[in-house]
Structure formats: structure tokens, C-alpha cells
Write a protein that holds these residues in place. Sequence first.
Motif, mmCIF file in Angstrom:
data_model
loop_
_atom_site.group_PDB
_atom_site.id
_atom_site.type_symbol
_atom_site.label_atom_id
_atom_site.label_comp_id
_atom_site.label_asym_id
_atom_site.label_seq_id
_atom_site.Cartn_x
_atom_site.Cartn_y
_atom_site.Cartn_z
ATOM 1 N N GLY A 101 78.082 -7.827 62.977
ATOM 2 C CA GLY A 101 78.843 -9.014 62.644
ATOM 3 C C GLY A 101 79.447 -9.014 61.253
ATOM 4 O O GLY A 101 80.087 -9.994 60.861
ATOM 5 N N TYR A 155 81.745 -6.873 59.988
ATOM 6 C CA TYR A 155 83.025 -6.163 59.933
ATOM 7 C C TYR A 155 82.884 -4.788 59.287
ATOM 8 O O TYR A 155 83.884 -4.147 58.985
ATOM 9 C CB TYR A 155 84.120 -6.995 59.243
ATOM 10 N N ASN A 213 91.196 -4.326 66.748
ATOM 11 C CA ASN A 213 89.820 -4.816 66.823
ATOM 12 C C ASN A 213 89.101 -4.430 65.534
ATOM 13 O O ASN A 213 88.854 -3.247 65.288
ATOM 14 C CB ASN A 213 89.117 -4.213 68.042
ATOM 15 N N SER A 220 86.031 -4.973 64.653
ATOM 16 C CA SER A 220 84.596 -4.730 64.755
ATOM 17 C C SER A 220 84.276 -3.270 65.041
ATOM 18 O O SER A 220 83.106 -2.881 65.041
ATOM 19 C CB SER A 220 83.982 -5.618 65.843
ATOM 20 N N ARG A 228 86.247 -5.897 72.772
ATOM 21 C CA ARG A 228 85.552 -7.103 72.335
ATOM 22 C C ARG A 228 84.609 -6.760 71.187
ATOM 23 O O ARG A 228 84.947 -5.967 70.320
ATOM 24 C CB ARG A 228 84.817 -7.751 73.517
ATOM 25 N N ASN A 229 83.426 -7.345 71.160
ATOM 26 C CA ASN A 229 82.477 -7.174 70.059
ATOM 27 C C ASN A 229 81.866 -5.778 70.093
ATOM 28 O O ASN A 229 81.017 -5.484 70.938
ATOM 29 C CB ASN A 229 81.390 -8.246 70.166
ATOM 30 N N TYR A 282 79.759 -4.454 68.163
ATOM 31 C CA TYR A 282 78.340 -4.405 67.816
ATOM 32 C C TYR A 282 77.461 -4.469 69.051
ATOM 33 O O TYR A 282 76.269 -4.139 68.994
ATOM 34 C CB TYR A 282 77.996 -5.553 66.855
#
Length: 458
Positions: free
Chosen positions: A327, A329, A340, A342, A395-396, A398
Motif C-alpha cells: 500500500g 506505492y 498502475n 502499485s 488492480r492492487n 500487493y
Amino acid sequence: MTSDTQVDAAGPLDEVERYLARYPDTEALELLIADTNAVMRGKWAPASTIEKAFTTGVAFPLSMFGLDVWGREVMETGLHVDTGDRDGFCTAVPGSLRPVPWADIPTAQVMLTMTTETGEPFHGDPRRALEKVVARAAGMGLRACVAFELEFYLLTARPGETQAEAFRPVLSLGDGPDRQNMYALSDLSAHASFFSEVRAGAAAQGLPIDTILSEAAPGQFEINLKHRTDAMGAADDALLLKRLIQETARRHQLRATFMAKPFMAWAGNGMHVHVSLVDGADCNIFADPSKGETVLESAVAGLIDTMAASMLVFVPTWNGYRRLLPGSYAPTRAAWGHNNRSVAVRIPAGEGAATRIEHRISGADANPYLALAAVLAAMLDGIEGHRKPPPPTDRNAYEAPAPELPDQLDDAVRLFRKSDFIRRTFGVEYRSMFAAIKDAEIAAFREEISPLERATYL
């Protein structure tokens, strides 16, 4: 900080003559060379040394590159007393002779590169690794188009505090709690005199500053450099910009830090690297309508495949691994994606000639020569091998099903030491030397008992 137009084919002394004709009152010379940890080392000399720096060179011990981050000798590198602590000779990098705007007397600076007694490039100089990869790209008919982004904190001292508590981020709007104020023009305006001086210094030194912005934490800023098709010059620019920022901050009674994670509660400082590859016609090969996307994905695959082994050059400090948090970056997995932030390897939004790779792993305290060498070599490996990357993450990252990256310095050293990619890119001697320096730094941190331990267990 050479460029395609600054190097004079007529000879190095022409550069000296032009400089002294423009700055005839020059009294002193700063001789600069970046060590393994990207710490600027060197000498102050009289102006009469300028010609020598461009011809016969200036003597420095080869062991300069066998120092840890504190400037202490690491005997395990094999560069110190066991070899007689021999001298090498450092000669000026063409195009790097520039004024020093913050000096008290008229002063020039010049960047140096190391050779041995016999005139051979010295393997311990970080510039040599990047030169080798640049030559490899040239053999493939390619040049790298590169831009660095540097994040840093401006700090102000709080009198009466302990050393550990002595600095806090600058506040832009009077007293009050530290607060996030991303992209705030008011934060830039509050430090307008500082940034104005940075811009003026960059103009005097030929550093191609692009945008300046307020970042994700109080007192955190980012300065971006413009793209250029000279990878060596781009890395030079990154180092010299850091020095300019730090010296300008000192003149404003502030401190600028590029420490990767100075505050646990706030974002860390990164050094993002934007790279594309151009061919002999100056066309971006990633933008080719017929095969550009395939070539781009091969370059990404090379980066993903070598990412874990290269972590030591991207995140070379004990503190740097504190920056790699979910979270934050700052990437924690070997993932890539389009638009993106992330992911570790981002393809920024944009089309056509602007198509490029943004490599987001490196801390701001990484050595730009080493980081860029690892990035370019991995991209070339992927292209030559026609590799295919895993699916992009949209998407995320992580939480993506991608391999986790090393999260401790000792794990990064272990992977670096056994990697064939690192051997091919940096050489056996450099791989051993760099790992030995990092082993010594790890030992030093493990021998230190923290205030938290004493507060807990005493």
C-alpha cells in the motif's frame, strides 16, 4: 553529465579553454567521483588542476570503491592494504566541467572516472558497469532514452531534541500537525525561494530539470529530469541533481535527505527510472505499430525475471527495505501493469513515441549507474531471448499472484551473490566486492543495540 552535443571531438582541452574563457576568474576545482554507495568523494584543488584532470588524470586510491556507506575500509573487498592500497588515475568525464553556484569563491567542478595504472578501466568504478551495458545496446543498434525521478524530504532542525528526534519535515502552512498534501501548489509556493535557487543552479550546471511537485508526505518533494538519449549523462544528471538539492538546502538552513525511509509513518523516497529504446533512426522501438508491443513485453519479461537478483542494486541499504510496504506505492512483488502505480514495472499512460517503461523499485539512495545498468541489461536480455512476461496486473499489485521480492538486505545479498545475470552484467569481481561491502554494513547494523531494545528490555 555528458550529452550528445557537449562532447567536443576536437579534444578535451578545448572544453577547458572554453570554460576558462567563460569563467576566467575560476580559482578552485572540485574533483568528484561517486563511490559504490553513490556517495560523492573527491578533492578540492586549485584551478590549475583542470588541465591535468582532462589529460594525465588525478591520482586516487583504487580502494575508494571498497568503502562502506560510512566511508570505512572493507578489507574483504581486497582493495586495501593486502594489495598495497595502490593508486589508480581518475580522468575527467568529457562535458562534465561546470560551475559550482553555491561556492564561496569562483569554483568549477568536474566528474571523474577511474582507470588502473596501465590505463585500463577499473572494474570497481560503478560507471564502468553502465558503460558496458550501453555498449551492448549499441551493438544491437539501440540507445536508451532515460529520465530519472528523485524524491526527497526537506527537513528542519528542532533545537533541544536528541539526535534521533532532531529533524522533522518542513511545514508549509504555519504551525500544526504534519499532514499529507499531495500535489499542493501551496507547498511549492511556501518554498519558492529554495526551488528558484535549485532551478537557477540546474541551469548553470546544465541539468535538465523538468517538473517539480509536492509529494505524498509533509515536506516531501519530487524533481523530475527530462528524457535524454544518453544513459551515462542521465545517470550523471541524477547524481549531480542530488548534490545540488542538498547544497541548496544547506544554504537555506534546511537539510535535504534522500534516505529511502526516513519516517515510518510517511512515504519513502524513491528513484523511478523511465526507459525506452531508440534505434538508429531515433525511433522508439516500443512505439513500432507492428512489433512494438511484443518487444516491450519482452523487455518487461527480462526485468521480471532478473528483479529479485538485482534487488541489491535497487535497494542497497539496510533502511531501504523499510520502504517496501504493501500500500506504500513502493513495490513488494515482481508484477507489471499498464497505468498502475502499485506495480514494480509500470507502463505509463500515453501512446506513440512516449511509450516507455517506468521502473519503480529503486530507493532514492540507490546508485544511478548500477540501477540503470541492471534495468537496461535486463531489458536487453528479454529482447534478445524473445521472452514472454506473466499477465499484467490491472488492480492492487500487493495482492497479485506475483513472486514476492526480497524484504531484507541479507536476502538481497544472497541472491545477488549467486546470480549469473549479475555476473554477466557487473562481472565476478564487482559482484564479490559489492556483496562484501554490504555484508560489512549488515554486520554493523546487527552489532548496534537500538534505543527501542533498551527501552523494552533494560
